[in-house]
Design a protein around this motif. Sequence first.
Motif, short mmCIF file in Angstrom:
data_model
loop_
_atom_site.label_atom_id
_atom_site.label_comp_id
_atom_site.label_asym_id
_atom_site.label_seq_id
_atom_site.Cartn_x
_atom_site.Cartn_y
_atom_site.Cartn_z
N PHE A 294 0.82 -1.15 0.07
CA PHE A 294 -0.09 -0.03 -0.19
C PHE A 294 0.83 1.27 -0.24
O PHE A 294 0.78 2.17 -0.66
N ASP A 295 1.97 1.23 0.74
CA ASP A 295 2.84 2.38 0.78
C ASP A 295 3.63 3.08 -0.28
O ASP A 295 4.22 3.84 -0.52
N GLN A 296 3.28 1.96 -1.55
CA GLN A 296 3.91 2.30 -2.94
C GLN A 296 2.83 3.21 -3.76
O GLN A 296 3.50 3.26 -4.87
N ALA B 43 2.15 0.79 9.60
CA ALA B 43 3.27 1.01 8.51
C ALA B 43 2.66 1.72 7.37
O ALA B 43 3.39 2.09 6.87
N TYR B 44 1.34 1.94 7.30
CA TYR B 44 0.67 2.74 6.05
C TYR B 44 -0.06 3.92 6.53
O TYR B 44 -0.70 4.28 5.69
N SER B 45 -0.02 4.17 7.63
CA SER B 45 -0.85 5.38 8.14
C SER B 45 -0.33 6.52 7.57
O SER B 45 -1.13 7.56 7.19
N LYS C 12 -0.08 -6.42 -4.85
CA LYS C 12 0.50 -7.91 -4.99
C LYS C 12 0.57 -8.66 -3.66
O LYS C 12 0.22 -9.68 -3.71
N ASN C 13 1.12 -8.02 -2.69
CA ASN C 13 1.88 -8.68 -1.42
C ASN C 13 0.88 -8.49 -0.43
O ASN C 13 0.84 -9.12 0.63
N GLY C 14 0.25 -7.31 -0.40
CA GLY C 14 -0.53 -7.07 0.84
C GLY C 14 -0.08 -6.84 2.22
O GLY C 14 1.16 -6.58 2.23
#
Length: 211
Positions: free
Chosen positions: A28-30, A72-74, A175-177
């Motif tokens: 998600f962070d990408q 990690a995605y906040s 792709k990896n979640g």
Amino acid sequence: MNISATVNVLRLFANPSLCLPHYTISTFDQIPIPLSLAFRKHGSEKGPDIRAVVLDKDNCFAIPKQNTVCPAYSAKFEELRKAYPGSRLLIVSNSAGTGSDPGYKEADLLERNTGVKVLRHTTKKPGCHAEIMDHFRNAPDTGVTDSSQVAIVGDRLFTDVLMANMMGSHGIWIKNGVVPDNGLLTRVERSLSGFLLRRGYHAPDPRSDFN
């Protein structure tokens, strides 16, 4: 049971490209912001006019069965909220906000935790695209007039990406979640995707089926 996915996945026999994303990232962070950057054609400085974004929840920005943003995605989540404020950012889950969510308690909790609207929908993905477009078109702050102005972000090819292509939107595949997923359906999705790409298939061009 997701009857919508079972029925709509049969579309792949006639048009297997429907399960292919327009853009693939690992996690998600990408996600590039603005999302139009992901869909720029070679040699073009600007991408398409992406006015609204749909986010899947489980294993997209949240650990499955949890209704909070993975820490990690906040930062990326807040960046998305600022880039697509108000009704322009929408969470569409196949758990929270569906008939599997009695009284929409999970949807209410998810909205409180994220500050983002959760769609209440009667049909699960990928069959709820009309309900998604109704939301965007009825909200005065989105400016969405066409489904090609919408990007769908999710980790499943047979629901999130299939829905994006069915409605003529842009599909981004995570792709990896958040956590590893080596389930049978995930392995089938990845194997089919790799096979199709090797054979020269590509995602359909976004277009509107709603005009």
